[in-house]
Write an enzyme that holds these catalytic residues in place. Structure first.
Site, PDB file in Angstrom:
ATOM      1  N   HIS A 184      41.987  43.089  42.641  1.00 54.25           N
ATOM      2  CA  HIS A 184      41.472  41.902  42.327  1.00 54.25           C
ATOM      3  C   HIS A 184      42.411  40.999  41.835  1.00 54.25           C
ATOM      4  O   HIS A 184      43.128  41.594  40.897  1.00 54.25           O
ATOM      5  CB  HIS A 184      40.178  41.824  41.867  1.00 54.25           C
ATOM      6  CG  HIS A 184      39.638  40.628  41.793  1.00 54.25           C
ATOM      7  ND1 HIS A 184      39.657  39.349  41.077  1.00 54.25           N
ATOM      8  CD2 HIS A 184      38.550  40.120  42.676  1.00 54.25           C
ATOM      9  CE1 HIS A 184      39.206  38.330  41.561  1.00 54.25           C
ATOM     10  NE2 HIS A 184      38.191  38.630  42.272  1.00 54.25           N
ATOM     11  N   ASP A 311      32.397  37.285  47.647  1.00 55.26           N
ATOM     12  CA  ASP A 311      32.836  36.828  46.239  1.00 55.26           C
ATOM     13  C   ASP A 311      31.799  36.329  45.264  1.00 55.26           C
ATOM     14  O   ASP A 311      32.139  35.405  44.530  1.00 55.26           O
ATOM     15  CB  ASP A 311      34.088  35.735  46.180  1.00 55.26           C
ATOM     16  CG  ASP A 311      35.093  35.966  44.896  1.00 55.26           C
ATOM     17  OD1 ASP A 311      34.799  36.901  44.397  1.00 55.26           O
ATOM     18  OD2 ASP A 311      35.900  35.216  45.087  1.00 55.26           O
TER      19      ASP A 311
END
Length: 355
Positions: A184, A311
């Site tokens: 990430h 997300d």
């Protein structure tokens, strides 16, 4: 609701624990958090102490929710299951000893949530990769004892890149356990951050900094021979691949066009970068609901390597679900992106029923 909608597996969602929030608020140096009324100011990068990701308290409330309300939200939007990881800044930027303790605490709380909702929540282990040996042990604990299906790390660890040898025990453990690692993004580190400064979070964060940071880290891993040492290691990337599918052709230049590197100074690899990016990487559309970007990624890596991600809670499920259900692809490819590839990657076929 269509069959595809009712089976969607969301491969990128996030959480916080109250203990992790308290830790961030207790710190005087980044990573840390300040509370300003209804706003939460998150300072991720020690080399950029004035650059903050600021969001309203409702985002943090949703990060902290790991119970029935999260499941109800999935039901509302036809999400069969969420893949859940600790939100940035994670524990990667803490000193290794503090990082591994904070990681274990976060994993235990997520593990309890997964145990309560085993068919709806898929855990990714939080690690402190600079504490490589301890993080490898923690990953094995999370997989074997907590039922997690992978790990999440951020795009740099402390002052080091992901090709640092201290991180390699984590890669070895993931390959041995047969679980993927999600990378990430976070702010670029140190001197890499300088060109982004002066525009706050806008340029340094999702605008360009996030994607550039991940792309450089992945390229370093490839050129360092991580995937020669661990040829079965599987990596996940969000945001339609952080532009790496676009750069794939040029990353191969020294290997396929010898005149580009006449002195032969390029790293010697078993496979060229594009082969690694299509054989060892998985991609999702989290936070990049832009059809040209999706189609570019699909054309570069194939529908067998693309997955859905939202997300959550930073993005709207309404927008994310509309995007995946309307993207201009064949229905077989939509099914692959929506759930089939995730079922394969996370070995869910015997765990999450299709009905």
């Amino acid at each position: 609701m269509t069959m595809t909608e009712s089976r969607i597996i969301d491969c990128e969602t996030h959480y916080f624990t109250q203990g992790f929030v308290d830790l961030l608020r207790s710190r005087d140096t980044a990573p840390r958090q300040e509370v300003s009324g209804d706003l939460r100011k998150n300072y991720f990068e020690p080399s950029a102490p004035d650059v903050a990701c600021t969001y309203p308290a409702i985002i943090e409330d949703n990060l902290l929710e790991l119970g029935d309300a999260r499941v109800a939200l999935m039901d509302q939007h036809g999400i069969k299951a969420q893949v859940i990881s600790l939100s940035a800044p994670g524990t990667d930027l803490f000193p290794p000893r503090l990082g591994i303790v904070a990681a274990r605490d976060a994993n235990d709380l997520l593990g309890a949530a997964v145990a309560r909702h085993p068919d709806r929540m898929i855990g990714l282990a939080t690690l402190s990769p600079l504490a490589g040996e301890e993080s490898a042990i923690e990953l094995e604990r999370c997989v074997t004892a907590l039922g997690f299906r992978g790990a999440n790390i951020h795009s740099h660890v402390g002052d080091s890149y992901l090709d640092d040898r201290s991180c390699w025990p984590v890669f070895e453990a993931a390959q041995r356990l047969g679980v993927p690692i999600n990378i990430h993004p976070i702010l670029p580190r140190g001197s890499m951050l300088e060109p982004y400064l002066g525009y706050g979070w806008t340029l340094a964060g999702p605008g360009l900094g996030f994607g550039h940071e991940v792309a450089v880290q992945v390229a370093r891993m490839i050129y360092a021979g991580v995937f020669d040492a661990y040829p079965d290691l599987q990596i996940m990337l969000g945001h339609c691949g952080e532009a790496l599918p676009f750069w794939m052709y040029r990353l191969d230049f020294p290997y396929v066009k010898p005149y580009i590197d006449a002195l032969g100074e390029h790293p010697k690899l078993d496979r060229i970068p594009s082969e690694v990016l299509t054989q060892n990487f998985w991609y999702n559309c989290s936070g990049n609901f832009f059809t040209p970007a999706l189609l570019a990624c699909l054309h570069a890596v194939g529908a067998d390597r693309m997955m859905f991600g939202s997300d959550h809670p930073y993005e709207s499920y309404d927008e994310a679900i509309s995007f995946v259900t309307s993207m201009p692809v064949s229905e077989p490819d939509r099914a692959k992106v929506s759930y089939l590839n995730a079922e394969h990657l996370f070995h869910l076929n015997d765990k999450i029923a299709a009905g």
